[in-house]
Structures are given as structure tokens and as C-alpha cells.
Motif scaffolding. Structure first.
Motif, PDB file in Angstrom:
ATOM      1  N   UNK A 276       0.895  -1.522  -0.234  1.00 39.67           N
ATOM      2  CA  UNK A 276      -0.143  -0.016  -0.127  1.00 39.67           C
ATOM      3  C   UNK A 276       0.808   1.432  -0.126  1.00 39.67           C
TER       4      UNK A 276
ATOM      5  N   UNK B 191       8.855   5.656  10.052  1.00 36.86           N
ATOM      6  CA  UNK B 191       9.564   5.119  10.841  1.00 36.86           C
ATOM      7  C   UNK B 191       7.758   3.500  11.231  1.00 36.86           C
ATOM      8  N   UNK B 192       7.516   3.996  11.922  1.00 41.75           N
ATOM      9  CA  UNK B 192       6.263   3.850  12.668  1.00 41.75           C
ATOM     10  C   UNK B 192       5.960   2.703  11.370  1.00 41.75           C
ATOM     11  N   UNK B 193       5.418   3.378  10.078  1.00 39.24           N
ATOM     12  CA  UNK B 193       4.577   3.544   9.454  1.00 39.24           C
ATOM     13  C   UNK B 193       5.592   2.519   8.306  1.00 39.24           C
ATOM     14  N   UNK B 194       6.498   2.805   8.366  1.00 43.76           N
ATOM     15  CA  UNK B 194       7.325   1.684   6.909  1.00 43.76           C
ATOM     16  C   UNK B 194       7.098   0.119   7.405  1.00 43.76           C
ATOM     17  N   UNK B 195       5.955  -0.405   8.197  1.00 45.52           N
ATOM     18  CA  UNK B 195       5.997  -2.042   8.791  1.00 45.52           C
ATOM     19  C   UNK B 195       5.127  -1.541   8.039  1.00 45.52           C
ATOM     20  N   UNK B 196       4.257  -1.152   7.584  1.00 43.77           N
ATOM     21  CA  UNK B 196       2.213  -1.778   6.542  1.00 43.77           C
ATOM     22  C   UNK B 196       2.886  -1.023   4.952  1.00 43.77           C
ATOM     23  N   UNK B 197       2.770  -0.092   5.216  1.00 45.49           N
ATOM     24  CA  UNK B 197       3.274   0.701   4.051  1.00 45.49           C
ATOM     25  C   UNK B 197       4.370   1.388   3.364  1.00 45.49           C
TER      26      UNK B 197
END
Lengths: 197, 197
Positions: free
Chosen positions: A1, A18-24
Motif C-alpha cells: 500500500x 519509521x512507524x508506518x514503514x512496517x505496513x506501507x
């Protein structure tokens, strides 16, 4: 995504990335009115963190109206809020599944209400995410210290790329240098130089 | 840094655990009034995700007052809110650096205002984090689908350990089974069975 994150190169938007990098698939996006080259600081910070970067044009009329508001108010809050909303609308029009910003729970400005968030999402068919809005200042600072190599100092000395730099420049040009000091109180900014080892 | 997360075994608190795991030593904590063994569902879900688990006692008087409120209201909202606040106060007294819950941006209940969050933090010397409060329902569902193996179904059939189970039991005992249906509308619950491959 695909996710477009409003990015300044500062600690909050870097932690959001950094936080969002795991999912997007996070793309760091910096809006610019074309008044300065300060967006290049954000481009450099994004590169140091390994994120793709994009500069988007913001509407100069919005900057003019924000500057008017800020000078009339004698403080930056309402003008910054207006520019932030314009920047979110701008990245919401990109070809992405989601947009995000680095607003924290304790930020007084910019803020995005639940109703504004839902309106942004419904009108643009995207998710709007503020991954730090459940974190207070102390928690954000701890996570930043654990994650990044950060430079901190007064606003004028730290090379960051939020709207403030361009709005300062616009106000200096149109209202005089001394008006800048009237509108913007002194406060510290941060700039991220890559990850800790 | 030690963090106690209010945990039900459902998708929201499981996603919260997953997000916070990167920065904190996350312990999944389930409050129980001692009215049922439903907390064991949360213990099992935590084990499936590999998180340490702790059961904490909640105050039976709080359950009694919440049940009274819910029966008088004819809906669960205010009672659930009161129990959630009590559960947060309870885990804030544990020997941890931070506490957290799985509240989402679009939750109507429970909610924790910025002022409540700061009060919790100041009185207990901890950080309070709601890592999902910047995510809307659609985004949470996408991240959950990408991360977990989830069972979904009506509240009565999904073995979860939120306060609802115990409060249903208390209301059935004290006010009769038919009152439970008056207070709790039908809605789906979720239960997490480990991570996707």
C-alpha cells in the motif's frame, strides 16, 4: 500500500515514517510554495533514512492568505493550521492509498479533528493516519532518542523544511524582517540525521 | 522500557501490541472482576502472539456501579467508559514506564481525552499511549488483515476478554437474562489467533 507522508525532516515526521514503514510503502512528501529551497533539507533527511522523497507544489495564494492571518493575529497558529490543511488536501490528491502526518497528541497546531479526518478520507477515497496522535511529547522524545540521530536548536539555525521557513520568508518580504519576530516566538526545532546504530 | 497494555485478545489491542513491540517490552494485561474466566481467552491470544500476560484484579464495586448505570441508561456506553478508566488507573499503578490501550480514532467508547491522558501521566509518572488513535477503522482493519489470523462473529460466540463479558454476566445475575439483551445491542467481536505467515 502506497502512503504519502507530509514530511519536514524533523523528528516527529521522521518517527511517523519509521512507524508506518512496517505496513506501507512510505513516500516522504514535502510541500513547497516555491519561496525557498528549504524543502531540500527534507529531501536530504529522507535520503538519510532511506525513504523515497517527493516535492509537491503548494498554492501561493494559500501562503499569502496565511501570512495575512498570521500578521493580523500576531501569532502563527491559525496561518499554520490553514497551510497544513491545504498540504493534506494536496497530498490526498496523489495516487496513493493513504496519507499521513506527524502530529502529536500534545500539538496545539496543526490539529486534525476526527470530523476533518473522516471528511478527508471520504472525499479522496484514502486513509488519513496520524500515527503519533496517541503519543504524548515525552513518549515521542523517548522513541526518537532511541531511533534517530537528532540535531536540536533554535528555529533559525536548524535546517528543517516545515511551512514556517517559507512563511517567514514571505512575511519578511512583504511586511519587513521585524514583523517575522512579532509573529514567530523563539522555539527549538529538530532535524534528523539518519538512524542510530 | 516496560509497557502494560490493556488487552482483550481482540484485533485492536493485538494490533496495538504489535505496534508497540518495536519500542517497548510489551506485557498484555487483562483486568478481571473475578466474575468469569473470560480473561483466559486473552491469555491464550497473548501466548499465540508471543507476549507475556498478566491478569489484574478490578474492583467489584466499579462493576456494580457500571452495571447500574448501564441498566438505567439502557445502553452500555457510560458503564463501559467508567470500567475502562478504572482499568487504566489499575495498570498505571503497576511497575511500568508506560501503559497503553487499543482505542481507535473512530471509537465512540471508550475514549480518553487529551486532558485525561495528561492527568493519568502526571499522577502516575508514566506515559499513556493509544497507538491506534490516529488510525480510522478502515486502516486498522487493513493492518489487522495483513498481520493476524482473525476470527470474527457475534459477541456471544467469539471468546474475547473485554469487560463486556463480565458485565453481561453481572447484569444477568442481578437483573435477569432479558435485561442483558436490552443493554447490549448485537454486534460483532473479533478474536486473534496468532500471526499470519
Amino acid at each position: 500500500m502506497e502512503l504519502a507522508l507530509l514530511y519536514s525532516g524533523g523528528k516527529d515526521s521522521s518517527l511517523a515514517a519509521h512507524l508506518l514503514d512496517r505496513f506501507y510503502d512510505v513516500r516522504c512528501v514535502t510541500g513547497s510554495f516555491g519561496l525557498t529551497d528549504d524543502w531540500e533539507h527534507a529531501e536530504r533527511a529522507a535520503a538519510e533514512l532511506g525513504f523515497p522523497f517527493e516535492r509537491v507544489d503548494l498554492d501561493r495564494d494559500v501562503a499569502e492568505r496565511a501570512a495575512e492571518t498570521m500578521v493580523a493575529d500576531g501569532y502563527p497558529r491559525n496561518g499554520i493550521q490553514r497551510v497544513h490543511e491545504h498540504a493534506l488536501e494536496t497530498i490526498a490528491a496523489l495516487d496513493v492509498d493513504a496519507i499521513a502526518d506527524g502530529t502529536r497528541r500534545d500539538d496545539r497546531v496543526p490539529t486534525v479533528s476526527r470530523a476533518q479526518a473522516q471528511s478527508l478520507e471520504d472525499r479522496n477515497g484514502i486513509d488519513y493516519i496520524s500515527p503519533l496522535s496517541g503519543f504524548g511529547r515525552h513518549a515521542v522524545d523517548q522513541l526518537v532518542d532511541a531511533t534517530f540521530d537528532v540535531q536540536q536548536g533554535p528555529s533559525e539555525e536548524v535546517p528543517k523544511a516545515d511551512y514556517e521557513d517559507e512563511l517567514r520568508t514571505l512575511i519578511a518580504d512583504e511586511y519587513g524582517e521585524e514583523t517575522v519576530g512579532d509573529v514567530f516566538p523563539d522555539h527549538d526545532q529538530t532535524y534528523v540525521h539518519g538512524r542510530n546504530d
